[in-house]
Design a protein around this motif. Structure first.
Motif, PDB file in Angstrom:
ATOM      1  N   PHE A 137       0.837  -1.202   0.000  1.00  0.00           N
ATOM      2  CA  PHE A 137       0.000   0.000   0.000  1.00  0.00           C
ATOM      3  C   PHE A 137       0.875   1.255   0.000  1.00  0.00           C
ATOM      4  O   PHE A 137       0.559   2.255  -0.661  1.00  0.00           O
ATOM      5  CB  PHE A 137      -0.920   0.012   1.221  1.00  0.00           C
ATOM      6  N   LEU A 138       1.974   1.233   0.744  1.00  0.00           N
ATOM      7  CA  LEU A 138       2.869   2.390   0.786  1.00  0.00           C
ATOM      8  C   LEU A 138       3.519   2.642  -0.572  1.00  0.00           C
ATOM      9  O   LEU A 138       3.900   3.771  -0.885  1.00  0.00           O
ATOM     10  CB  LEU A 138       3.937   2.187   1.856  1.00  0.00           C
ATOM     11  N   HIS A 165      -6.543   4.148   3.077  1.00  0.00           N
ATOM     12  CA  HIS A 165      -7.102   5.481   2.828  1.00  0.00           C
ATOM     13  C   HIS A 165      -6.099   6.604   3.094  1.00  0.00           C
ATOM     14  O   HIS A 165      -6.470   7.778   2.975  1.00  0.00           O
ATOM     15  CB  HIS A 165      -8.363   5.676   3.674  1.00  0.00           C
ATOM     16  N   GLU A 166      -4.868   6.256   3.419  1.00  0.00           N
ATOM     17  CA  GLU A 166      -3.823   7.261   3.583  1.00  0.00           C
ATOM     18  C   GLU A 166      -3.031   7.410   2.287  1.00  0.00           C
ATOM     19  O   GLU A 166      -2.908   6.452   1.519  1.00  0.00           O
ATOM     20  CB  GLU A 166      -2.883   6.870   4.720  1.00  0.00           C
ATOM     21  N   PRO A 167      -2.469   8.594   2.031  1.00  0.00           N
ATOM     22  CA  PRO A 167      -1.605   8.744   0.854  1.00  0.00           C
ATOM     23  C   PRO A 167      -0.432   7.775   0.928  1.00  0.00           C
ATOM     24  O   PRO A 167       0.113   7.512   2.008  1.00  0.00           O
ATOM     25  CB  PRO A 167      -1.119  10.198   0.955  1.00  0.00           C
ATOM     26  N   ASP A 171       2.589   9.137  -3.271  1.00  0.00           N
ATOM     27  CA  ASP A 171       1.690  10.288  -3.269  1.00  0.00           C
ATOM     28  C   ASP A 171       2.351  11.474  -2.583  1.00  0.00           C
ATOM     29  O   ASP A 171       2.273  12.615  -3.068  1.00  0.00           O
ATOM     30  CB  ASP A 171       0.379   9.949  -2.540  1.00  0.00           C
ATOM     31  N   GLU A 172       3.016  11.206  -1.452  1.00  0.00           N
ATOM     32  CA  GLU A 172       3.685  12.294  -0.729  1.00  0.00           C
ATOM     33  C   GLU A 172       4.855  12.852  -1.542  1.00  0.00           C
ATOM     34  O   GLU A 172       5.122  14.061  -1.518  1.00  0.00           O
ATOM     35  CB  GLU A 172       4.172  11.807   0.639  1.00  0.00           C
ATOM     36  N   VAL A 173       5.546  12.007  -2.270  1.00  0.00           N
ATOM     37  CA  VAL A 173       6.638  12.462  -3.136  1.00  0.00           C
ATOM     38  C   VAL A 173       6.105  13.402  -4.211  1.00  0.00           C
ATOM     39  O   VAL A 173       6.672  14.473  -4.468  1.00  0.00           O
ATOM     40  CB  VAL A 173       7.359  11.261  -3.781  1.00  0.00           C
ATOM     41  N   LEU A 174       5.006  13.015  -4.848  1.00  0.00           N
ATOM     42  CA  LEU A 174       4.462  13.834  -5.938  1.00  0.00           C
ATOM     43  C   LEU A 174       3.892  15.156  -5.428  1.00  0.00           C
ATOM     44  O   LEU A 174       3.974  16.188  -6.111  1.00  0.00           O
ATOM     45  CB  LEU A 174       3.401  13.044  -6.696  1.00  0.00           C
ATOM     46  N   ARG A 175       3.352  15.152  -4.224  1.00  0.00           N
ATOM     47  CA  ARG A 175       2.878  16.403  -3.631  1.00  0.00           C
ATOM     48  C   ARG A 175       4.059  17.331  -3.337  1.00  0.00           C
ATOM     49  O   ARG A 175       3.950  18.556  -3.490  1.00  0.00           O
ATOM     50  CB  ARG A 175       2.083  16.106  -2.357  1.00  0.00           C
ATOM     51  N   LEU A 176       5.174  16.748  -2.927  1.00  0.00           N
ATOM     52  CA  LEU A 176       6.389  17.543  -2.719  1.00  0.00           C
ATOM     53  C   LEU A 176       6.873  18.150  -4.041  1.00  0.00           C
ATOM     54  O   LEU A 176       7.237  19.331  -4.096  1.00  0.00           O
ATOM     55  CB  LEU A 176       7.486  16.676  -2.107  1.00  0.00           C
ATOM     56  N   LEU A 177       6.874  17.333  -5.115  1.00  0.00           N
ATOM     57  CA  LEU A 177       7.266  17.858  -6.434  1.00  0.00           C
ATOM     58  C   LEU A 177       6.420  19.068  -6.807  1.00  0.00           C
ATOM     59  O   LEU A 177       6.936  20.077  -7.320  1.00  0.00           O
ATOM     60  CB  LEU A 177       7.100  16.770  -7.501  1.00  0.00           C
ATOM     61  N   ALA A 178       5.126  18.986  -6.553  1.00  0.00           N
ATOM     62  CA  ALA A 178       4.227  20.094  -6.888  1.00  0.00           C
ATOM     63  C   ALA A 178       4.563  21.331  -6.052  1.00  0.00           C
ATOM     64  O   ALA A 178       4.588  22.458  -6.571  1.00  0.00           O
ATOM     65  CB  ALA A 178       2.778  19.676  -6.673  1.00  0.00           C
ATOM     66  N   ASP A 192      -8.058   9.589  -5.799  1.00  0.00           N
ATOM     67  CA  ASP A 192      -8.538   8.693  -4.736  1.00  0.00           C
ATOM     68  C   ASP A 192      -7.360   7.839  -4.286  1.00  0.00           C
ATOM     69  O   ASP A 192      -6.938   6.925  -4.999  1.00  0.00           O
ATOM     70  CB  ASP A 192      -9.671   7.821  -5.283  1.00  0.00           C
ATOM     71  N   VAL A 193      -6.810   8.137  -3.108  1.00  0.00           N
ATOM     72  CA  VAL A 193      -5.594   7.445  -2.684  1.00  0.00           C
ATOM     73  C   VAL A 193      -5.852   6.005  -2.261  1.00  0.00           C
ATOM     74  O   VAL A 193      -4.904   5.255  -2.003  1.00  0.00           O
ATOM     75  CB  VAL A 193      -4.880   8.205  -1.539  1.00  0.00           C
ATOM     76  N   SER A 194      -7.106   5.597  -2.193  1.00  0.00           N
ATOM     77  CA  SER A 194      -7.403   4.195  -1.882  1.00  0.00           C
ATOM     78  C   SER A 194      -7.377   3.325  -3.139  1.00  0.00           C
ATOM     79  O   SER A 194      -7.537   2.106  -3.055  1.00  0.00           O
ATOM     80  CB  SER A 194      -8.759   4.067  -1.193  1.00  0.00           C
ATOM     81  N   ALA A 195      -7.167   3.958  -4.296  1.00  0.00           N
ATOM     82  CA  ALA A 195      -7.083   3.227  -5.562  1.00  0.00           C
ATOM     83  C   ALA A 195      -5.621   3.038  -5.951  1.00  0.00           C
ATOM     84  O   ALA A 195      -4.741   3.793  -5.525  1.00  0.00           O
ATOM     85  CB  ALA A 195      -7.824   3.986  -6.660  1.00  0.00           C
ATOM     86  N   ARG A 196      -5.362   2.048  -6.773  1.00  0.00           N
ATOM     87  CA  ARG A 196      -4.001   1.780  -7.249  1.00  0.00           C
ATOM     88  C   ARG A 196      -3.500   2.976  -8.063  1.00  0.00           C
ATOM     89  O   ARG A 196      -4.228   3.544  -8.874  1.00  0.00           O
ATOM     90  CB  ARG A 196      -4.000   0.514  -8.097  1.00  0.00           C
TER      91      ARG A 196
END
Length: 282
Positions: A137-138, A165-167, A171-178, A192-196
């Motif tokens: 999941f991570l 349901h957590e990023p 996801d956290e890496v890509l948010r940092l890039l932004a 939807d972070v609960s999806a692949r």
């Protein structure tokens, strides 16, 4: 003249360590070795089953450490603390190497050797590992259906549902890039972070820009640390595939999965996919 005469006030070193404790030893209190070494309950008379059982338990412990490292990295990235995230990712690389080495005791099992205790496993299978599922999941490999096997274990199920349901780490890496000015689209940032996780051309472009720039930049070093992780996860999946193919050929897996066919499909998937595809454009 003796050495002690030169240093009259120097206390003599004890010849033996302290051996007398009121209860259990401080080592036992901390490590719980007695608990760990009495968790092995084999279900067959085959002496090889102990190797299989202990190796699997060791893998579970490494899963636990690696999940801890990646959660540490994810929390640090959320706080824009890239050095802490990098340190955790680099530790996890060494831990993944140790995890992957766990296949060595099992990697050359013949079908006859595995069959000697395979029946003891019943419907047990590695894909039922809750800690391994948290690890996946991570990485962004989310699937709500993978919670179903754990419905009968409320604490485990709740932990997995929370992780679903957590990023993810990525996801956290890509948010940092932004936040660092790279044009990662809202469809990725607010997915939807609960999806692949599914690859994105815009994310590939962002990584291309990172790799075309300063190689000592924090984001470039983060990308390389993530690539090290991704490579070792790929090696883990392939070592699992090879060990399974040697031990049982193309027979169905113990948990009712397609066995080798399912593992082959898993081994073809890239972790953090755009970090690999971006390299073609630098």
């Amino acid at each position: 003249m003796s050495q002690q005469a030169h240093h009259p006030h120097q206390a003599a070193e004890p010849e033996t360590p302290n051996l007398d404790f009121a209860g259990t030893t401080p080592y036992e209190d901390y490590v719980k070795a007695d608990v760990l070494t009495h968790l092995q309950h084999t279900l067959s008379d085959d002496p090889g089953e102990m190797v299989f059982l202990v190796t699997t338990q060791v893998m579970e412990l490494w899963f636990t450490v690696i999940v801890h490292e990646w959660e540490t990295a994810a929390h640090a990235l959320r706080a824009d603390d890239v050095p802490v995230a990098l340190a955790a990712l680099k530790r996890s690389v060494r831990e993944l190497e140790a995890l992957n080495a766990s296949w060595k005791p099992l990697g050359q099992l013949t079908p006859a050797q595995f069959n000697a205790y395979r029946g003891a496993l019943g419907e047990g299978s590695g894909f039922q590992s809750a800690m391994y599922r948290r690890l996946e999941f991570l990485l962004g490999e989310k699937s709500a259906s993978m919670l179903v096997p754990h419905q009968g274990a409320p604490r485990v199920h709740a932990e997995l549902e929370k992780a679903l349901h957590e990023p993810s780490l990525y996801d956290e890496v890509l948010r940092l890039l932004a936040r660092r000015g790279h044009p990662v689209p809202d469809s990725v940032l607010h997915r939807d972070v609960s999806a692949r996780y599914e690859p994105s051309q815009a994310v590939e472009d962002a990584w291309t820009a990172v790799y075309a720039g300063d190689q000592d930049d924090e984001l470039a070093r983060l990308g390389e640390a993530l690539t090290d992780v991704a490579e070792l996860v790929w090696r883990w999946r392939n070592d699992h595939l090879v060990a399974t193919r040697r031990a049982m050929g193309a027979k169905p897996g113990t948990g009712g999965s397609a066995g080798v066919a399912w593992l082959e499909k898993r081994a073809r998937k890239n972790v953090f996919p755009e970090l690999w595809t971006a390299r073609s454009h630098v």
